[in-house]
Structure formats: C-alpha cells, structure tokens
Motif scaffolding. Structure first.
Motif, PDB file in Angstrom:
ATOM      1  N   ARG A  34       0.831  -1.208   0.000  1.00  0.00           N
ATOM      2  CA  ARG A  34       0.000   0.000   0.000  1.00  0.00           C
ATOM      3  C   ARG A  34       0.865   1.258   0.000  1.00  0.00           C
ATOM      4  N   TRP A  35       0.434   2.241  -0.780  1.00  0.00           N
ATOM      5  CA  TRP A  35       1.195   3.479  -0.960  1.00  0.00           C
ATOM      6  C   TRP A  35       0.217   4.644  -0.997  1.00  0.00           C
ATOM      7  N   SER A  36       0.559   5.678  -0.273  1.00  0.00           N
ATOM      8  CA  SER A  36      -0.312   6.850  -0.179  1.00  0.00           C
ATOM      9  C   SER A  36      -0.111   7.760  -1.380  1.00  0.00           C
ATOM     10  N   THR A  37      -1.203   8.300  -1.863  1.00  0.00           N
ATOM     11  CA  THR A  37      -1.187   9.147  -3.050  1.00  0.00           C
ATOM     12  C   THR A  37      -2.310  10.173  -2.920  1.00  0.00           C
ATOM     13  N   THR A  38      -2.137  11.323  -3.558  1.00  0.00           N
ATOM     14  CA  THR A  38      -3.100  12.408  -3.404  1.00  0.00           C
ATOM     15  C   THR A  38      -3.419  13.031  -4.756  1.00  0.00           C
ATOM     16  N   THR A  39      -4.681  13.389  -4.961  1.00  0.00           N
ATOM     17  CA  THR A  39      -5.072  14.069  -6.192  1.00  0.00           C
ATOM     18  C   THR A  39      -4.675  15.546  -6.104  1.00  0.00           C
ATOM     19  N   LEU A  40      -4.492  16.166  -7.256  1.00  0.00           N
ATOM     20  CA  LEU A  40      -4.101  17.580  -7.283  1.00  0.00           C
ATOM     21  C   LEU A  40      -5.115  18.473  -6.558  1.00  0.00           C
ATOM     22  N   PRO A  41      -6.431  18.324  -6.789  1.00  0.00           N
ATOM     23  CA  PRO A  41      -7.368  19.192  -6.054  1.00  0.00           C
ATOM     24  C   PRO A  41      -7.276  19.036  -4.538  1.00  0.00           C
ATOM     25  N   THR A  42      -7.041  17.817  -4.065  1.00  0.00           N
ATOM     26  CA  THR A  42      -6.942  17.610  -2.618  1.00  0.00           C
ATOM     27  C   THR A  42      -5.661  18.211  -2.057  1.00  0.00           C
ATOM     28  N   ILE A  43      -4.584  18.202  -2.835  1.00  0.00           N
ATOM     29  CA  ILE A  43      -3.371  18.897  -2.392  1.00  0.00           C
ATOM     30  C   ILE A  43      -3.665  20.388  -2.245  1.00  0.00           C
ATOM     31  N   GLY A  44      -4.378  20.960  -3.208  1.00  0.00           N
ATOM     32  CA  GLY A  44      -4.763  22.357  -3.100  1.00  0.00           C
ATOM     33  C   GLY A  44      -5.586  22.624  -1.863  1.00  0.00           C
ATOM     34  N   THR A  45      -6.547  21.745  -1.593  1.00  0.00           N
ATOM     35  CA  THR A  45      -7.367  21.877  -0.391  1.00  0.00           C
ATOM     36  C   THR A  45      -6.519  21.780   0.870  1.00  0.00           C
ATOM     37  N   ALA A  46      -5.549  20.864   0.883  1.00  0.00           N
ATOM     38  CA  ALA A  46      -4.684  20.690   2.051  1.00  0.00           C
ATOM     39  C   ALA A  46      -3.883  21.958   2.336  1.00  0.00           C
ATOM     40  N   VAL A  47      -3.371  22.590   1.295  1.00  0.00           N
ATOM     41  CA  VAL A  47      -2.626  23.847   1.480  1.00  0.00           C
ATOM     42  C   VAL A  47      -3.543  24.903   2.099  1.00  0.00           C
ATOM     43  N   ALA A  48      -4.767  25.022   1.582  1.00  0.00           N
ATOM     44  CA  ALA A  48      -5.709  26.001   2.121  1.00  0.00           C
ATOM     45  C   ALA A  48      -6.031  25.708   3.587  1.00  0.00           C
ATOM     46  N   ARG A  49      -6.221  24.441   3.921  1.00  0.00           N
ATOM     47  CA  ARG A  49      -6.562  24.071   5.304  1.00  0.00           C
ATOM     48  C   ARG A  49      -5.394  24.346   6.255  1.00  0.00           C
TER      49      ARG A  49
END
Length: 303
Positions: free
Chosen positions: A177-192
């Motif tokens: 198992r490997w963690s991965t993130t979509t581009l929109p969620t990375i954007g959301t994470a920065v905002a949060r």
C-alpha cells in the motif's frame, strides 16, 4: 502578532501542481492570492489574479519588494532549487511573512528510507533543516508530503498505468500500500493548513487521498474502462538496481533512472510510502475530504 493568514503568494503557480493550489486558494474567501512569475515564464493566470514578475534568478532585493505585506508564501519551485528557496526563506523572515510552505509534496523527505533510495531528494530534507533553524527568526513553516500526484500520474505515466494502451506494470506482488493524493486535494490541504496556522506551525505533515495497492488501482481501471488490461511484472529491487545504474551513467539516462528509483520507493515494501501508518498523517487535522480509488479512477477514465 495576529496569526490570521490572508495575503498569500504562490511561487511556481504555472507548473504541474501550482494551478490546483491557486484554484483552491482563489475560491476561498479568506485569502487574497497573488502569483510570483519569472520574466521568462509563458504561464497565464486568471485576469483577477495579481501577478508579480521577477528576474529568473529570484534576486533577494526583488523578492524583498514583492514579499512586503504577504502573510504566507507557498513555493512549488522545482526540486534542486535549494539556493533559491533558502534565499526566499531568508527574505520572508526579514519581510515579516508569517508562514512559508516549501516545495515539498511528493515523497516523505523526512523518512530516511526514502532519502536513502532517492539521493536527489536529500535536498528536500536540507530545506526542512534550514527552516527549522530559521523558525526562531519569526517565519514559521509547514511542509506537506503527499505521495505521488494520483491524477497527474496518468498523464505522465510515472506509476506504470497507461490509459491509452490499457497496459500496466505491476511491481512485486502488487499488494503493498502506498499513499497518493489528487491535485485538487493537495490544493485543499494547502488552504486548510493556512486556515489553521497555530495547529500546523513548524510541522511536517503527511496527507493522502487514499492508500491503495497497485492491484486495486488496476481493478478500478479495468472496471471503468470495460477492458482487460495487459499486465507486465517487475520487482522493485530490479527497478532500484537499474535506477542506480542509470544515475551513475548520467546524461540521457538520468531522468529514466530517477523514475526507476521513484517507483521502487513507492511500491517497495517498508519504504515509508504508507503515510497512514505515520503519526504525522494529518488528514483528520486538516479535515480533508474522503475519496475512494473507484470514484477518482472513474472520473479519470471518463475524462
């Protein structure tokens, strides 16, 4: 000094990741977003976004001028620009910037299992150490590791899934198992992060959209494409060995070698790619949306 972050400048907003961060911050009413762009850049941005243009070498005196009044700097410059980022950090501290977010993302640069296999990423750890040394000077920091950019990987082919030909390369058993993130969620994470300056100050955080296996991604691709994919098998050890050899040759083989080492790190067992096993996993802290491989793959295949 108030910790409220309102004025945010993005550096590298025209790259692979920058547009997603720009979109997330721009649609958030708390933030007034601007972009720092190099003179040689051909990137374009929405007409209402203020764009500051700077010499390609990012000279300190020009950075000092544009950093005035900024509460946060979000960097997405390319790996290897350590001297540039150090200059940015120094200038941000003097300019009264409250938060600096370095160009981390991707692999967990604090995990020695990753940096040992990926020597070119040691510079990421160097930037974190530099920020830790500077935090007493007034500029706090937050770094985000995201794993590979899931949706972007289907355009680049970096994860071994080829939508056009319905071919996949599966490493080892395909079950790690490997963690991965979509581009929109990375954007959301920065905002949060910027919404929670006290809780995220001077921290290295891990985030993810999900933590699948290769076989789960392949099953979703076959389901939503309606086709049986051709599968080739390779070991992560073979990828690591080949990658090291290519790096040693340099030249045209270098980039291919980096990709080999990257997939060996992502898909190999016990190489730190499962962020959910770490105390630094911050999805709950940041209140990130829950996503599934199935729904995201469905969107990707449809697009």
């Amino acid at each position: 000094m108030s910790q409220l972050i309102k004025n945010v400048m993005i550096i590298g907003a025209g790259g692979n990741l920058g547009p997603a961060i720009l979109e997330a911050l721009d649609k958030d009413a708390q933030f007034t977003v601007s972009v720092l762009s190099r003179q040689s850049s051909n990137s374009t941005f929405p007409s209402h976004i203020k764009v500051h243009t700077i010499s390609d070498s990012y000279p300190a005196e020009e950075l000092a001028e544009v950093f005035k009044g900024q509460d946060a700097i979000v960097s997405t410059v390319s790996i290897g620009n350590n001297d540039v980022q150090k200059t940015m950090i120094d200038v941000a501290a003097k300019a009264g910037v409250k938060r600096f977010m370095p160009a981390e993302y991707g692999t967990n640069g604090k995990d020695l299992r990753s940096t040992k296999l990926l020597p070119m990423y040691k510079g990421k750890a160097e930037i974190i150490e530099y920020l830790e040394a500077q935090q007493s000077e007034g500029v706090s920091w937050t770094a985000l590791a995201t794993g590979p950019f899931f949706d972007w990987s289907f355009k680049s082919g970096v994860l071994g899934f080829d939508l056009a030909s319905q071919k996949a390369t599966i490493y080892d058993t395909g079950n790690s198992r490997w963690s991965t993130t979509t581009l929109p969620t990375i954007g959301t994470a920065v905002a949060r992060v910027l919404h929670k300056p006290e809780e995220t100050a001077n921290k290295y955080l891990l985030v993810s959209s999900f933590t699948p296996s290769q076989n789960e991604v392949l099953a979703a691709l076959e389901k939503h494409s309606g086709k049986k994919w051709h599968v080739e098998h390779r070991t992560s050890e073979e990828a690591a060995k080949t990658g090291k050899e290519k790096l040693g040759l340099g030249g045209a083989d270098y980039y291919s070698g980096v990709l080999d080492l990257l997939v060996a790190n992502i898909f190999g067992e016990n190489r730190g790619s499962n962020f959910e096993e770490s105390e630094q996993w911050a999805n709950h802290l940041l209140g990130l949306p829950k996503e599934t491989v199935d729904e995201v793959v469905a969107r990707i295949v449809k697009a």
